[in-house]
Design an enzyme around this catalytic site. Sequence first.
Site, PDB file in Angstrom:
ATOM      1  N   HIS A  86       3.111   0.687  -1.130  1.00  0.00           N
ATOM      2  CA  HIS A  86       3.320  -0.278  -2.220  1.00  0.00           C
ATOM      3  C   HIS A  86       4.144   0.306  -3.362  1.00  0.00           C
ATOM      4  CE1 HIS A  86      -0.554   1.348  -4.297  1.00  0.00           C
ATOM      5  NE2 HIS A  86      -0.223   2.159  -3.318  1.00  0.00           N
ATOM      6  N   LYS A 138      -1.219  -3.987  -1.269  1.00  0.00           N
ATOM      7  CA  LYS A 138      -2.296  -2.987  -1.411  1.00  0.00           C
ATOM      8  C   LYS A 138      -2.908  -3.053  -2.816  1.00  0.00           C
ATOM      9  CE  LYS A 138      -3.409   1.827  -0.292  1.00  0.00           C
ATOM     10  NZ  LYS A 138      -4.072   2.432  -1.417  1.00  0.00           N
TER      11      LYS A 138
HETATM   12  C1  LIG Z   1      -2.718   6.936  -3.876  1.00  0.00           C
HETATM   13  C2  LIG Z   1      -2.968   5.641  -3.972  1.00  0.00           C
HETATM   14  O1  LIG Z   1      -3.971   4.986  -3.339  1.00  0.00           O
HETATM   15  P1  LIG Z   1      -5.409   5.435  -2.773  1.00  0.00           P
HETATM   16  O2  LIG Z   1      -6.408   4.819  -3.706  1.00  0.00           O
HETATM   17  O3  LIG Z   1      -5.479   4.828  -1.406  1.00  0.00           O
HETATM   18  O4  LIG Z   1      -5.486   6.928  -2.755  1.00  0.00           O
HETATM   19  C3  LIG Z   1      -2.111   4.768  -4.809  1.00  0.00           C
HETATM   20  O5  LIG Z   1      -2.501   3.621  -5.080  1.00  0.00           O
HETATM   21  O6  LIG Z   1      -1.014   5.191  -5.227  1.00  0.00           O
END
Ligand SMILES: C=C(OP(=O)(O)O)C(=O)O
Length: 428
Positions: free
Chosen positions: A386, A412
């Site tokens: 994302h 996401k």
């Molecule tokens: C690293 C990320 O997500 P996660 O919460 O899956 O670690 C993000 O959103 O950049």
Amino acid sequence: MKQLRLETISKVQGTINIPGSKSISNRALLLATLAKGTTTLTNLLDSDDIRYMLASLKQLGVNYRLSDDKTVCELDGLGAPLNSEMAQTLFLGNAGTAMRPLCAALTLGEGEFTLTGEPRMEERPIGDLVDALRQLGAEVNYLKNDGFPPLTIKATGLNAGDVEIAGDLSSQFLTALLMVAPLAKGDVNIKIKGELVSKPYIDITIALMAQFGVEVINHAYGRFEIKSGQTYVSPGKVLVEGDASSASYFLAAGAIKGGEVKVTGVGRLSIQGDVKFADVLEKMGAEIEWGDDYIISRVSKLHAVDLDMNHIPDAAMTIATTALFATGTTHIRNIYNWRIKETDRLAAMATELRKVGAIVDEGHDYISVTPPNAPNTADIDTYNDHRMAMCFSMLAFAECGITINDPDCTSKTFPDYFKQFVALSTQN
Ligand SMILES: C=C(OP(=O)(O)O)C(=O)O
Ligand SMILES: O=C(O)C1=C[C@@H](OP(=O)(O)O)[C@@H](O)[C@H](O)C1
């Protein structure tokens, strides 16, 4: 594959109310579940990562009511650990904030739980957390590769005592351990091995635990104490702040092609470390104004910076593309763990920046970006990440415009990102 063509945007101006924070939404949902009483969460994020958490809680028998737009959730806390008489398999997509905390939380009660996710989740480490949970008596077994999901938990409760956890890959392991510690069988003392990364995310965890009535004693991020006898109690209402990482794209837009852009729902009083992105923009020359729950960025001539951005790993990605509009070479340092997130972000960022003509030096834990005289257009691959998609929307501010491959991967954390981004360019 779907593609989104962004033609040149000559000016952005306006206000955007930022959707809820991913980090706060998933923490608050889990703490509300473990707490006594009913919690009403408002401004909850409606995105893939939160849907995985909500679906898992429902599967485990947690009762909640979601508003039609899914931003208000009234959740009946268990006042106890999650249990299941039937073996359960939970699918958690690529949501680190669901996988790591649920892995810890499910060791507290009784039952057999399997945690799985998307293919990339099977490449994202969890071994440091599992090692710590095992020190407290948890039985966790890997189903494929040691140290990585999928895994199975045979839950019988968590012992008290001293535990060591590595902090140098992800702060999410410590966040997970902290959140379950009050439900262990006595005092828990946590010692951090190595230098803890992404420290401000631990502040979010401790702030939310405090809202639910539990105190964590933080000894300079090297040692943490959680005294027994504390229980999670619902504060009644939790307002989820706007997501500071999501705000970074709009603040950068204002600095590159304002007018001015005001983001609301996140500001000076925020508990999220990523608001410090605005300080980085200011160091690059942008004019920034802070309110309690808003931030404004105004256009200015931008110049390069050379900074350690370990404290803002997500928002730091936005600096990598903002650097294309700054004079000089920008160095983003101490960001090794970009490599273990949605994709290897150091490699992905370097590859895509080179496509638009930047000179890039990609190191083990840093990236340096020198802008071309004028960027050229390209089809930007987003690697199911994302943030790659959102960061490269900044290229719409170049004469050439840009094409984003698979733009829907923003689901996401920010499903209607491009709609909001384009709307800002046409607001008066
Ligand atoms: C690293 C990320 O997500 P996660 O919460 O899956 O670690 C993000 O959103 O950049
Ligand atoms: O705790 C959290 O909510 C998060 C912590 C950070 O991860 P790391 O601690 O792995 O850097 C961040 O990148 C992620 O998007 C969310």
